[in-house]
Enzyme design. Structure first.
Site, PDB file in Angstrom:
ATOM      1  N   LYS A 235      31.762  23.365  17.872  1.00 41.62           N
ATOM      2  CA  LYS A 235      30.707  24.107  18.571  1.00 41.62           C
ATOM      3  C   LYS A 235      29.380  23.362  18.468  1.00 41.62           C
ATOM      4  O   LYS A 235      29.056  22.814  17.412  1.00 41.62           O
ATOM      5  CB  LYS A 235      30.550  25.497  17.945  1.00 41.62           C
ATOM      6  N   ARG A 290      34.699  34.383   6.391  1.00 39.84           N
ATOM      7  CA  ARG A 290      33.525  33.845   5.700  1.00 39.84           C
ATOM      8  C   ARG A 290      32.314  34.051   6.601  1.00 39.84           C
ATOM      9  O   ARG A 290      32.456  34.459   7.738  1.00 39.84           O
ATOM     10  CB  ARG A 290      33.712  32.347   5.469  1.00 39.84           C
ATOM     11  N   ARG A 336      22.990  23.285  17.327  1.00 37.40           N
ATOM     12  CA  ARG A 336      23.320  22.547  16.104  1.00 37.40           C
ATOM     13  C   ARG A 336      22.788  21.125  16.255  1.00 37.40           C
ATOM     14  O   ARG A 336      23.221  20.394  17.145  1.00 37.40           O
ATOM     15  CB  ARG A 336      24.824  22.504  15.884  1.00 37.40           C
TER      16      ARG A 336
END
Lengths: 497, 170
Positions: A235, A290, A336
């Site tokens: 991603k 998580r 990111r």
């Protein structure tokens, strides 16, 4: 619970330490030899060395981490994402040492960690799954028979996988054997388990995932994140909400995610990943047991601090999410920022951060683990930081992100900043016409623009810099000094620093 | 002073005269301000501003940044450019093709051996970097002349991995 050991590094370690401090908890950092002075180490209240740079000897070393917890007087462990976060054996070791595990029960990790087993359980719980085999496969002939039954193209996936590792798309029968070998090898290296399985590959789907949060009393969903902007299954950009998810679809997918979580008695924060087909049908891919890299976009549109809620739930407290019908407010986007070389097919790049200016201003959040002087090595992930923005709607979030990307300066190694700028300016992205194959179809988004203004500005700056350098090499005479003025003096001053 | 700036396959002529530059027939009042302690410069051209990273690499060679993209620029004066044009080797005498590591990494698999005939696009070396395996492929058909690395070896960016000769090599 008073002192939390953070079994991670980089931006997520810093993120968790911040949440600990806001919850009135002390934080213990662990670090490998190369991370000795890292931001997460300095942010913590205690720090414990856990070994050499290689992750298998440090951040993946369960006995060392348990020792570190004992040595530092920690009474809880937060695993972050990656590394040991989805290893049931680590959760069990933490609990065996009478420490609080800040995550779901080990049984839930195990149930969702085996992707083939998870698919069986999810199908039984009424969650829609992608057509495909549910059993691991190694023999190429058996795999071929299986693939023919499912129908090409098929996806080879690591049974213990995640994050794009050990995944291969196979379009032709003769590519299958090679893909099996590579995927199994990658899976073995990344997850310690070479098992792979096959499933139908859905063309041009969106990647939509649902955030869930569960305490002892109830399980809720916090809407979707769209993570369709991916390269090689990694991603790059995530947003919330998705333009493709209506209020009604959100409730359907949310209900499926809650059902998935409840089927494994889930606790804490988790994410159910789905593929959303063009016709509105959706298929469960896997559950990440998580906190996720992209959790901030959900935090911004739902007004929930997911890491603080993880800490509360681990302490046995009820989550602070109101028990009412929740709606996303505004729009959030995350880019990111990774170290990669566009000139080399976006392969990871290494180097030293020579300069960093993080964006700021209204609606901007910078979750970074890098600072000036940091070495970016091949030992760890190539993600340097996450740039996240919030605005009242998606168009404003996009222009805000473009502005924030303009402010960002990283000197010392190539990054994907230019890619993000082009994406924010792209009409298809702006219209929300995205799917997980967008970047494969649009190589132009990956290649640096070579417009005339860029070439001329860079050429002028280089010529001026070179001219200045040459003048500085000559012995200074007083007349020159007088003429050069402020800038010249400043330049000389810098040259002797 | 006149400079020739090479950026990729472009060459730009920049005339610098104290605080004026002339480029592509246009003249600007130009300054290149220094940010103390930072490898970032503030370029002004007739009052228009642009901040850009700027680092010296070697004599005449600079690495700059433009909107998040790294750009390398070679700056030569007229004399240097003339000398270089006389000494640069002609590109015709191309040696054997060499597969180089596009990034630093670890050699996890070698799919070829010396003497092996391979086709275009055949997998040659698998390099692991940042936990991802990357298969490096042959750009054209040929014969493997030399394998310069071993499985398990760490390699630097640009390091030669495998050398190829033409298919018809005797």
């Amino acid at each position: 619970m008073k002192r939390v050991l953070v079994a991670n590094r980089g931006e997520i370690a810093l993120r968790i330490i911040r949440a600990c401090h806001e919850e009135g908890l002390e934080a213990v950092a662990v670090y490998s030899a190369v991370d000795r002075l890292s931001p997460h180490v300095r942010a913590a209240d205690h720090a414990v060395p856990i070994g050499p740079p290689s992750p298998t000897e440090s951040y993946l070393n369960i006995p060392r981490l348990i020792e570190a917890a004992a040595a530092s007087g920690a009474d809880a462990v937060h695993p972050g994402y990656g590394f040991l976060s989805e290893r049931a054996a680590f959760a069990e070791a933490v609990e065996a040492a009478e420490l609080v595990w800040i995550g779901p029960p080990p049984a839930a990790i195990r149930a969702m960690g085996d992707k083939t087993e998870a698919r069986r359980r999810m199908a039984a719980a009424g969650v829609p799954i992608v057509p495909g085999a549910t059993a691991p496969v190694t023999d190429p002939d058996a795999a071929l028979a299986m693939a023919r039954e499912i129908g090409f193209p098929v996806m080879v996936k690591a049974a213990a996988g995640g994050g794009g590792k050990g995944m291969r798309v196979v379009r032709e029968e003769n590519e299958l054997a090679g893909a099996l070998a590579t995927a199994a090898s990658e899976a073995g290296k990344s997850f310690g388990d070479p098992s792979v399985y096959l499933e139908r590959y859905i063309e041009r789907p969106r990647h939509i995932e649902i955030q869930v949060l569960a305490d002892a009393e109830r399980t809720v969903h916090l809407g979707e994140r769209e993570c369709s902007i991916q390269r090689r299954h990694q991603k790059l950009v995530e947003e919330a909400p998705s333009v493709a998810v209506s209020e009604e679809l959100r409730e359907w997918m949310g209900a499926s995610a809650v059902a998935a979580a409840e089927a494994v008695q889930y606790r804490g924060a988790g994410t159910c990943e789905f593929l959303l087909a063009a016709d509105g049908s959706y298929y469960f891919l896997e559950m990440n047991t998580r906190i996720q890299v992209e959790h901030p976009v959900t935090e911004l549109v739902y007004g929930v601090d997911l890491v603080r809620e993880q800490l509360r739930i681990a302490r046995g407290l009820p989550m602070r999410v109101p028990n009412v019908w929740l709606h996303p407010r505004g729009a959030a986007i995350e880019c990111r920022i990774t170290s990669e070389d566009p000139a080399q097919g976006f392969l990871p790049a290494t180097g030293r951060i020579a300069y960093l200016r993080a964006p700021a201003g209204p609606g901007v959040r910078w979750d970074g683990g890098i600072e000036v002087g940091n070495e970016v090595t091949l030992y760890y992930d190539s993600m340097l930081a996450k740039l996240i923005v919030w605005a009242p709607d998606r168009p404003q979030a996009i222009t805000r992100m473009a502005r924030a990307l303009d402010e960002l300066v990283i000197v010392g190694l190539p990054t994907n900043q230019g890619f993000h700028r082009r994406l924010m300016a792209d009409p298809a992205f702006q219209a929300g016409e995205i799917d997980i194959q967008l970047l494969e179809r649009r190589p132009d988004l990956a290649s640096p623009d070579a417009d005339e203004a860029a070439v001329l500005h860079v050429a002028i700056a280089a010529a001026l810099a070179e001219d200045e350098r040459r003048r500085q090499r000559r012995p200074a005479v007083s007349a020159d000094d007088a003429r050069a003025g402020e800038w010249g003096r400043a330049a000389r001053q810098e040259a002797v620093q | 002073m006149k400079y020739f700036v090479t950026i990729g396959d472009r060459e730009v002529e920049v005339e610098v005269d104290r605080e004026r530059v002339t480029v592509a027939g246009r003249s600007f009042a130009a300054t290149l301000g220094v940010l103390p302690g930072a490898p970032v410069r503030l370029l002004t051209l007739d009052g228009a501003t642009a901040a850009l990273p700027c680092e010296p690499l070697s004599a005449g060679r600079w690495r700059l940044g433009w909107h998040g993209e790294q750009v390398e620029a070679d700056v030569m004066d007229e004399r240097t450019r003339h000398i270089r044009s006389l000494t640069v080797r002609s590109g015709a005498a191309a040696g054997p093709a060499t597969l180089r590591a596009p990034m630093p990494g670890l050699v996890v698999r070698l799919a070829v051996e010396v003497g092996q005939q391979i086709g275009a696009g055949a997998g040659v070396v698998v390099l692991e970097a940042m936990k991802m395996e990357n298969e490096l492929k042959a750009s054209g058909p040929g014969v493997v002349r030399a394998v310069l690395v071993q499985t398990g070896q760490a390699v630097e960016k640009g390091q030669a991995l495998v050398e190829f000769g033409p298919s018809a090599d005797p």
